[in-house]
Scaffold this motif. Structure first.
Motif, short mmCIF file in Angstrom:
data_model
loop_
_atom_site.label_atom_id
_atom_site.label_comp_id
_atom_site.label_asym_id
_atom_site.label_seq_id
_atom_site.Cartn_x
_atom_site.Cartn_y
_atom_site.Cartn_z
N TYR A 123 9.39 4.09 7.87
CA TYR A 123 9.54 3.07 6.83
C TYR A 123 9.09 3.55 5.46
O TYR A 123 9.60 3.08 4.44
CB TYR A 123 8.76 1.82 7.21
N PHE A 124 8.11 4.44 5.39
CA PHE A 124 7.53 4.85 4.11
C PHE A 124 7.48 6.36 4.02
O PHE A 124 6.43 6.94 3.76
CB PHE A 124 6.12 4.26 3.93
N SER A 125 8.59 7.01 4.24
CA SER A 125 8.61 8.47 4.30
C SER A 125 8.29 9.11 2.95
O SER A 125 7.74 10.21 2.89
CB SER A 125 9.98 8.95 4.79
N GLN A 126 8.61 8.44 1.84
CA GLN A 126 8.41 9.04 0.53
C GLN A 126 6.95 9.03 0.08
O GLN A 126 6.59 9.71 -0.86
CB GLN A 126 9.26 8.32 -0.52
N ARG A 127 6.10 8.27 0.75
CA ARG A 127 4.70 8.19 0.35
C ARG A 127 3.77 9.00 1.26
O ARG A 127 2.59 9.06 1.05
CB ARG A 127 4.24 6.73 0.35
N LEU A 128 4.33 9.60 2.32
CA LEU A 128 3.51 10.35 3.28
C LEU A 128 3.77 11.84 3.16
O LEU A 128 4.84 12.26 2.80
CB LEU A 128 3.80 9.87 4.71
N THR A 142 0.81 -1.22 0.00
CA THR A 142 0.00 0.00 0.00
C THR A 142 0.84 1.27 0.00
O THR A 142 0.51 2.24 -0.69
CB THR A 142 -0.93 0.01 1.23
N TYR A 143 1.95 1.26 0.74
CA TYR A 143 2.69 2.51 0.96
C TYR A 143 4.11 2.49 0.42
O TYR A 143 4.77 3.54 0.43
CB TYR A 143 2.75 2.82 2.45
N ASP A 144 4.62 1.34 -0.04
CA ASP A 144 6.02 1.30 -0.46
C ASP A 144 6.16 1.73 -1.91
O ASP A 144 5.18 1.78 -2.66
CB ASP A 144 6.60 -0.11 -0.26
N HIS A 145 7.41 1.96 -2.30
CA HIS A 145 7.68 2.45 -3.65
C HIS A 145 8.54 1.50 -4.48
O HIS A 145 8.71 1.72 -5.67
CB HIS A 145 8.39 3.82 -3.57
N SER A 146 9.13 0.49 -3.86
CA SER A 146 9.98 -0.44 -4.62
C SER A 146 9.97 -1.80 -3.93
O SER A 146 9.79 -1.91 -2.71
CB SER A 146 11.42 0.08 -4.72
N GLY A 147 10.23 -2.83 -4.75
CA GLY A 147 10.24 -4.18 -4.22
C GLY A 147 11.44 -4.45 -3.32
O GLY A 147 11.33 -5.16 -2.30
N PRO A 197 1.99 8.75 16.96
CA PRO A 197 2.84 7.56 16.77
C PRO A 197 2.64 6.88 15.42
O PRO A 197 3.57 6.28 14.88
CB PRO A 197 2.44 6.65 17.93
N SER A 198 1.44 6.99 14.86
CA SER A 198 1.20 6.37 13.55
C SER A 198 2.03 7.04 12.48
O SER A 198 2.69 6.38 11.65
CB SER A 198 -0.28 6.42 13.21
N ARG A 199 2.01 8.36 12.45
CA ARG A 199 2.82 9.09 11.48
C ARG A 199 4.30 8.87 11.71
O ARG A 199 5.09 8.80 10.76
CB ARG A 199 2.50 10.59 11.54
N TYR A 200 4.70 8.74 12.98
CA TYR A 200 6.12 8.54 13.29
C TYR A 200 6.62 7.22 12.70
O TYR A 200 7.65 7.19 12.02
CB TYR A 200 6.32 8.57 14.80
N PHE A 201 5.90 6.12 12.94
CA PHE A 201 6.36 4.82 12.45
C PHE A 201 6.17 4.68 10.94
O PHE A 201 6.99 4.03 10.27
CB PHE A 201 5.62 3.70 13.18
N MET A 202 5.13 5.25 10.41
CA MET A 202 4.95 5.19 8.96
C MET A 202 6.01 6.00 8.25
O MET A 202 6.50 5.62 7.17
CB MET A 202 3.55 5.66 8.60
N ASN A 203 6.39 7.15 8.81
CA ASN A 203 7.47 7.94 8.22
C ASN A 203 8.81 7.22 8.33
O ASN A 203 9.71 7.42 7.49
CB ASN A 203 7.58 9.30 8.91
#
Length: 285
Positions: free
Chosen positions: A280-285, A125-130, A272-278
């Motif tokens: 691992y997936f900072s480029q999609r947020l 859902t949130y990643d940009h590469s395999g 905390p949700s934005r912290y952990f998502m950023n």
């Protein structure tokens, strides 16, 4: 002649009785040799059985047919609904297998697979590469579950055996110690309901939780507060079931810290949700 006749008439002890006495003495000597001495009982701690238990445990990891998958899912369900029932069955396991830790690695294997699947769902859902998705899956599995669990289990193992064990009333009582594998089982039991909240439920609510605003901030902190509190509550139940431990309420103290920190984080605007998502997936947020 009379004396000779008396000597001849005096009954001699039969040979059968002599043999019985000899056998009886030999049996007593064997039993004395078999009786355990105090030095032997002290020189045979529970750690002497650790290596065979670990070897048998790791051998069963690669043998899926020997795992009780149905019982594992029953445990996972009850850990979320009635965890005391699970630890009641832990007492039965101790009575039948003479160890507190599981001898079946199915719980760890299934929990690891579920964590990997959930992480792959986030990556899809949130990643940009395999390639980055592989890094995320490996790092989440190692840091969130395996390494963190091993560190927590080791700390709890040292704490319980060093400070929380009851002193034996006399020298004839067998000394009991907490097995390291059991402390890791307690971590796995506590981790699964937290996984359901902070990985599964969080995944479906993540589009809302990562947005800016007070509602997302409040819901995210409440979700993490409930997940962390329930983790420590199950941690407490895991050690409270051991009859040779005392002052196990110590494991409830982190819940108070979590409850105190949550309003502070909300007032400070930390999500905390934005912290952990950023993380691992900072480029999609």
């Amino acid at each position: 002649e009379r004396e000779r006749s008396r000597i001849k008439r005096s009954p001699k002890p039969p040979e059968g009785r002599k043999k019985k006495k000899i056998k009886h003495l030999d049996q007593e000597q064997r039993e004395e040799k078999m009786l355990p001495t105090t030095s032997r009982s002290r020189s045979s701690p529970s750690s002497s059985r650790a290596n065979p238990m670990f070897l048998q445990y790791f051998r069963r990891i690669v043998k899926w047919q020997q795992m009780d998958v149905e019982y594992t899912f029953w445990q996972m369900l009850n850990l979320c609904t009635s965890p005391k029932v699970v630890y009641q069955h832990t007492k039965y396991h101790k009575q039948t297998k003479n160890q507190w830790a599981r001898d079946d690695p199915a719980f760890i294997v299934i929990c690891s697979l579920l964590l990997i699947v959930a992480t792959l769902a986030y990556c899809a859902t949130y990643d940009h590469s395999g390639s980055h998705a592989v890094v995320v899956v490996v790092s989440v599995f190692l840091t969130h579950f395996l390494i963190t669990g091993a560190v927590i289990a080791t700390c709890c193992w040292f704490l319980t055996n060093s400070y929380l064990r009851e002193e034996a009333p006399n020298s004839h009582v067998v000394e009991q110690r907490v097995e390291w594998l059991y402390t890791f089982d307690v971590h796995c039991n506590s981790f699964f309901p937290m996984f359901v909240l902070l990985y599964v439920v969080h995944y479906f609510l993540s589009p809302l939780l990562i947005t800016h605003g007070f509602i997302a901030l409040l819901l995210s902190n409440l979700l993490f507060m409930v997940g962390a509190s329930y983790y420590h509550y199950l941690n407490f139940l895991g050690y409270d079931v051991l009859p040779f431990l005392e002052r196990t309420t110590f494991f409830l103290y982190p819940i108070g810290i979590v409850i105190v920190l949550s309003p502070i984080l909300i007032l400070s605007g930390f999500n905390p949700s934005r912290y952990f998502m950023n993380m691992y997936f900072s480029q999609r947020l």
